[in-house]
Structures are given as structure tokens and as C-alpha cells.
Write an enzyme that holds these catalytic residues in place. Sequence first.
Site, PDB file in Angstrom:
ATOM      1  N   TYR A  71      34.815  50.588  47.013  1.00  0.00           N
ATOM      2  CA  TYR A  71      35.029  49.476  46.003  1.00  0.00           C
ATOM      3  C   TYR A  71      33.663  49.328  45.079  1.00  0.00           C
ATOM      4  O   TYR A  71      32.723  49.688  45.664  1.00  0.00           O
ATOM      5  CB  TYR A  71      34.977  48.336  46.744  1.00  0.00           C
ATOM      6  CG  TYR A  71      35.802  46.845  45.858  1.00  0.00           C
ATOM      7  CD1 TYR A  71      37.293  47.253  45.657  1.00  0.00           C
ATOM      8  CD2 TYR A  71      35.170  45.808  45.436  1.00  0.00           C
ATOM      9  CE1 TYR A  71      37.814  46.323  44.953  1.00  0.00           C
ATOM     10  CE2 TYR A  71      35.881  45.041  44.922  1.00  0.00           C
ATOM     11  CZ  TYR A  71      37.246  45.004  44.645  1.00  0.00           C
ATOM     12  OH  TYR A  71      38.035  44.072  44.044  1.00  0.00           O
ATOM     13  N   GLY A  99      36.603  40.069  48.557  1.00  0.00           N
ATOM     14  CA  GLY A  99      36.628  39.127  49.069  1.00  0.00           C
ATOM     15  C   GLY A  99      36.660  39.381  50.698  1.00  0.00           C
ATOM     16  O   GLY A  99      36.963  40.489  51.128  1.00  0.00           O
ATOM     17  N   ASP A 137      38.201  38.131  53.085  1.00  0.00           N
ATOM     18  CA  ASP A 137      39.693  38.298  53.675  1.00  0.00           C
ATOM     19  C   ASP A 137      40.196  39.704  53.541  1.00  0.00           C
ATOM     20  O   ASP A 137      40.783  40.258  54.359  1.00  0.00           O
ATOM     21  CB  ASP A 137      40.508  37.311  53.051  1.00  0.00           C
ATOM     22  CG  ASP A 137      40.436  37.228  51.462  1.00  0.00           C
ATOM     23  OD1 ASP A 137      39.456  37.704  50.907  1.00  0.00           O
ATOM     24  OD2 ASP A 137      41.664  36.865  50.870  1.00  0.00           O
TER      25      ASP A 137
END
Length: 242
Positions: free
Chosen positions: A87, A94, A96
Site C-alpha cells: 500500500y 484502516g 480494520d
Amino acid sequence: MNLILDAGNTLVKIAVYESGSCIFYDKIENRFFSDEIEKIFKKYPKIKHAIASSVGFLDKTALNLLSNRCGLHVLSHNSETPLKNKYATPHTLGVDRIALAVAAYYIYPKKNTLIIDAGTCVTYDMLDSKGTYLGGAISPGMYMRYKALHNQTSKLPLLAATDFTDFIGNSTEESIHSGVVNGICNEIDGVIGQYSSRFKDLTVILTGGDAQFLSKRLKNTIFAHSKFLLEGLNYLLENNKD
């Protein structure tokens, strides 16, 4: 025993794991958090470690309460994971989504896996067979779509998701249901198709609060996991106990 906390945009999900198995699960409103935690520690006094993941609201008082009772790890982009993270902005990823990717890494090892979390938002996260996190997508969740139609217009009612008889709505309410539910299902099926064309033998996981409602309406073969994120958090806690 491990205590797992997932503070979302609306509720806090709480689980207790022992030897890799979930032995307790509940979800509560934020305002009842402190009272519920006290009850859990009384019922499960062997809890020694906890992990807190928050994309919503989990205040310092709640975190202090936990840290006074057991070892606490607050999940962040700096937490230890087994993933190779590609990324471009890992500090904005996030927590999550990190937990979902870690769950896929352990539960479906060495597989190309697309994780779809249908909750407040719909998130798409891709983990390849080499354990590399590639990224994905974020789009509005089902309730957010219903709410936007109501809030951004002067006359459309606020509805809750329900079955409808035909994709051609013959009333305003049925037209809204068709637009939201049919739209989100076609989006998910379309995204699965895009990923399937690039990654061979793609495994697709559907989780989140709307997973059961949507799973019956999707054309693609998926695996529905109601506690997939909590599983990932438990793995992450094991990785970060030291």
C-alpha cells in the site's frame, strides 16, 4: 485468554478467544462499554491480553480501563503483521482492513484472496498468494446509500434494506430498494469479475454486518464469514504480545 475489541462506526464488537476459538461474542453501543468490560473480566478472569482496533470511537478512558486490567495492544499501521504491504500510504490504511488481510493470510494461506467487508462502507482488500497486500477499494455501504438518497433529496423517504419482488420497481419505495440493493450487488459481482480476470483461482470472502443479506443475492461463489475481522485481530494479538 485474549480479549478482542473492534470499535466500528456504530458499535463495539467484543470477543473472547481461548486457544484460537471464540468462546464469547457480543456487540454493544459505545456508552455501555465500561460496564460490559467489567462484566467480561468477572466472567473470564483468565484474560491476560487484549487488542483494540478502532475505526470509530474508543476513548482514552476505555483504553485506560483495559490497560489496567491486562496487557493491551492498540492496533495501528506500526503493528507487527506477516504481510508484505504494498500500500502506497500504509499510515492511512484502516486497521480494520489490516485485520481482514491478516485473517485471510492465516485462514486461506498461499491463495489469491479478495476480502469484501460489507458494513458502514464496503471495502475490498486483495491479498495475493505470496502474502502481499496490494490494496483495494472503498465504496458506500448499503445504509449509507439509503441515507444519501433521503438526505440529498427533498421527498425520498429513508428506508431500511428489504426484499423486493422485481428489479423494475413499480413504486417509489420499490424503486429505491431496487436501486440500492440491486446496485450494490451488481457492484460487488462486477468487482469480483475484475479481480477474477487478473488473479487465477480467486477466493472471495464476504464479511461484515450486511454479508448475510447480500450473500443470497450475489451471482458469484463466495465464502461468508461473520467474524472474519475478529479472527484477524486474534492472530494480530498473538503476533504482538511481546
